[in-house]
Design a protein around this motif. Structure first.
Motif, PDB file in Angstrom:
ATOM      1  N   THR A 121       0.857  -1.186   0.000  1.00 41.34           N
ATOM      2  CA  THR A 121       0.000   0.000   0.000  1.00 41.34           C
ATOM      3  C   THR A 121       0.894   1.236   0.000  1.00 41.34           C
ATOM      4  O   THR A 121       1.945   1.269   0.637  1.00 41.34           O
ATOM      5  CB  THR A 121      -0.921   0.025   1.226  1.00 41.34           C
ATOM      6  OG1 THR A 121      -0.137   0.020   2.423  1.00 41.34           O
ATOM      7  CG2 THR A 121      -1.848  -1.179   1.231  1.00 41.34           C
ATOM      8  N   VAL A 122       0.451   2.246  -0.726  1.00 42.77           N
ATOM      9  CA  VAL A 122       1.219   3.488  -0.854  1.00 42.77           C
ATOM     10  C   VAL A 122       0.378   4.631  -0.323  1.00 42.77           C
ATOM     11  O   VAL A 122      -0.746   4.855  -0.786  1.00 42.77           O
ATOM     12  CB  VAL A 122       1.622   3.746  -2.322  1.00 42.77           C
ATOM     13  CG1 VAL A 122       2.441   5.029  -2.431  1.00 42.77           C
ATOM     14  CG2 VAL A 122       2.405   2.564  -2.875  1.00 42.77           C
ATOM     15  N   CYS A 123       0.925   5.332   0.641  1.00 47.03           N
ATOM     16  CA  CYS A 123       0.230   6.481   1.239  1.00 47.03           C
ATOM     17  C   CYS A 123       0.721   7.756   0.571  1.00 47.03           C
ATOM     18  O   CYS A 123       1.929   7.941   0.371  1.00 47.03           O
ATOM     19  CB  CYS A 123       0.502   6.560   2.740  1.00 47.03           C
ATOM     20  SG  CYS A 123       0.039   5.066   3.639  1.00 47.03           S
ATOM     21  N   GLY A 124      -0.240   8.618   0.235  1.00 54.85           N
ATOM     22  CA  GLY A 124       0.118   9.902  -0.351  1.00 54.85           C
ATOM     23  C   GLY A 124       0.751  10.808   0.676  1.00 54.85           C
ATOM     24  O   GLY A 124       0.825  10.483   1.860  1.00 54.85           O
ATOM     25  N   PRO A 125       1.230  11.989   0.255  1.00 55.50           N
ATOM     26  CA  PRO A 125       1.848  12.929   1.201  1.00 55.50           C
ATOM     27  C   PRO A 125       0.838  13.365   2.240  1.00 55.50           C
ATOM     28  O   PRO A 125      -0.353  13.498   1.948  1.00 55.50           O
ATOM     29  CB  PRO A 125       2.280  14.107   0.307  1.00 55.50           C
ATOM     30  CG  PRO A 125       1.443  13.982  -0.918  1.00 55.50           C
ATOM     31  CD  PRO A 125       1.188  12.519  -1.111  1.00 55.50           C
ATOM     32  N   PRO A 126       1.240  13.567   3.504  1.00 58.40           N
ATOM     33  CA  PRO A 126       0.313  13.990   4.546  1.00 58.40           C
ATOM     34  C   PRO A 126      -0.374  15.286   4.186  1.00 58.40           C
ATOM     35  O   PRO A 126       0.224  16.188   3.612  1.00 58.40           O
ATOM     36  CB  PRO A 126       1.230  14.183   5.768  1.00 58.40           C
ATOM     37  CG  PRO A 126       2.451  13.396   5.464  1.00 58.40           C
ATOM     38  CD  PRO A 126       2.608  13.413   3.981  1.00 58.40           C
ATOM     39  N   SER A 127      -1.677  15.340   4.517  1.00 54.20           N
ATOM     40  CA  SER A 127      -2.452  16.546   4.200  1.00 54.20           C
ATOM     41  C   SER A 127      -1.909  17.751   4.928  1.00 54.20           C
ATOM     42  O   SER A 127      -2.006  18.881   4.481  1.00 54.20           O
ATOM     43  CB  SER A 127      -3.923  16.341   4.563  1.00 54.20           C
ATOM     44  OG  SER A 127      -4.047  16.008   5.944  1.00 54.20           O
ATOM     45  N   GLY A 128      -1.329  17.526   6.109  1.00 52.10           N
ATOM     46  CA  GLY A 128      -0.807  18.642   6.888  1.00 52.10           C
ATOM     47  C   GLY A 128       0.372  19.313   6.232  1.00 52.10           C
ATOM     48  O   GLY A 128       0.631  20.494   6.452  1.00 52.10           O
ATOM     49  N   SER A 129       1.129  18.561   5.396  1.00 54.99           N
ATOM     50  CA  SER A 129       2.302  19.154   4.770  1.00 54.99           C
ATOM     51  C   SER A 129       1.901  20.226   3.776  1.00 54.99           C
ATOM     52  O   SER A 129       2.531  21.267   3.681  1.00 54.99           O
ATOM     53  CB  SER A 129       3.111  18.065   4.059  1.00 54.99           C
ATOM     54  OG  SER A 129       2.349  17.472   3.024  1.00 54.99           O
ATOM     55  N   SER A 130       0.810  19.968   3.039  1.00 57.58           N
ATOM     56  CA  SER A 130       0.346  20.968   2.087  1.00 57.58           C
ATOM     57  C   SER A 130      -0.156  22.207   2.791  1.00 57.58           C
ATOM     58  O   SER A 130       0.156  23.335   2.432  1.00 57.58           O
ATOM     59  CB  SER A 130      -0.766  20.359   1.209  1.00 57.58           C
ATOM     60  OG  SER A 130      -1.277  21.316   0.328  1.00 57.58           O
TER      61      SER A 130
END
Length: 209
Positions: A121-130
């Motif tokens: 499974t691949v997790c996208g970049p954390p929403s908090g980083s954006s």
């Protein structure tokens, strides 16, 4: 009856064994992941096959001497797969969400064959980083705006003070008045029978500001 229950139990056990035998890999997008073949070294006459997806699409194979990398039809694995020459482990570099799925390794020799499955499974970049990045940009913009306002305020204050000094200089300048010295001129007239008063002429006063 007992025999039927035994068969059912055995099938459930095999099913659970297959689930627990699979290895779950969870990685972040952009990272690299290594799927271990469980071998310390490829032996002679051993061949390792790596497949992807439920359809078992061949993506890599090696015998310890010759490595071959394949790609799927959509080209998602282009320049992203590597094989360890010693162990035959599969390395996925710069992984993306499109690379998530089931990977299976098949190790075979003349007399045996083993398989191992990986659920990746691949997790996208954390929403908090954006949001954090956006907040940083907003903060920098606000700081720049405040700096410009401060500079503008100091400029206005300097201009106002200079203008005020000029006005005060004009207001406090004493009015310069120059008085001309009065000069009296007497004209002598011929005496007549009637005594005439001497004619007196006064010079005017000149005012200069």
């Amino acid at each position: 009856m007992f025999k039927g229950k035994t068969v059912f139990f055995w099938l459930c056990f095999c099913r659970l064994y297959g689930v627990f035998a699979d290895e779950l890999k969870s990685v972040k997008e952009g990272d690299s992941v290594t799927l271990n073949s469980s071998l310390t070294e490829i032996q002679k006459d051993e061949e390792i096959l790596w497949t992807f997806g439920t359809n078992g699409i061949l993506i890599a194979k090696t015998n310890g001497v010759n490595n071959t990398i394949y790609d799927v039809a959509d080209g998602r694995f282009r320049d992203r797969l590597k094989l360890d020459n010693k162990t035959g482990s599969l390395i996925i570099v710069n992984i993306r969400t499109e690379h998530a799925g089931v990977y299976e390794v098949e190790i075979s020799d003349i007399s045996s064959q083993t398989k191992h499955r990986f659920n990746v499974t691949v997790c996208g970049p954390p929403s908090g980083s954006s949001s954090g990045h956006t907040s940083l940009i907003v903060l920098i913009s606000a700081a720049a705006a405040v700096s410009l306002l401060i500079v503008a305020a100091f400029g206005m204050i300097w201009i106002c003070r200079k203008h005020r000094k000029i006005e005060q200089g004009v207001e406090t300048r004493d009015e310069e008045i120059t008085y001309a010295d009065p000069t009296f001129y007497k004209r002598k007239t011929q005496k007549s029978g009637v005594k005439q008063e001497d004619e007196v002429i006064y010079a005017g006063v000149v005012t200069r500001r």
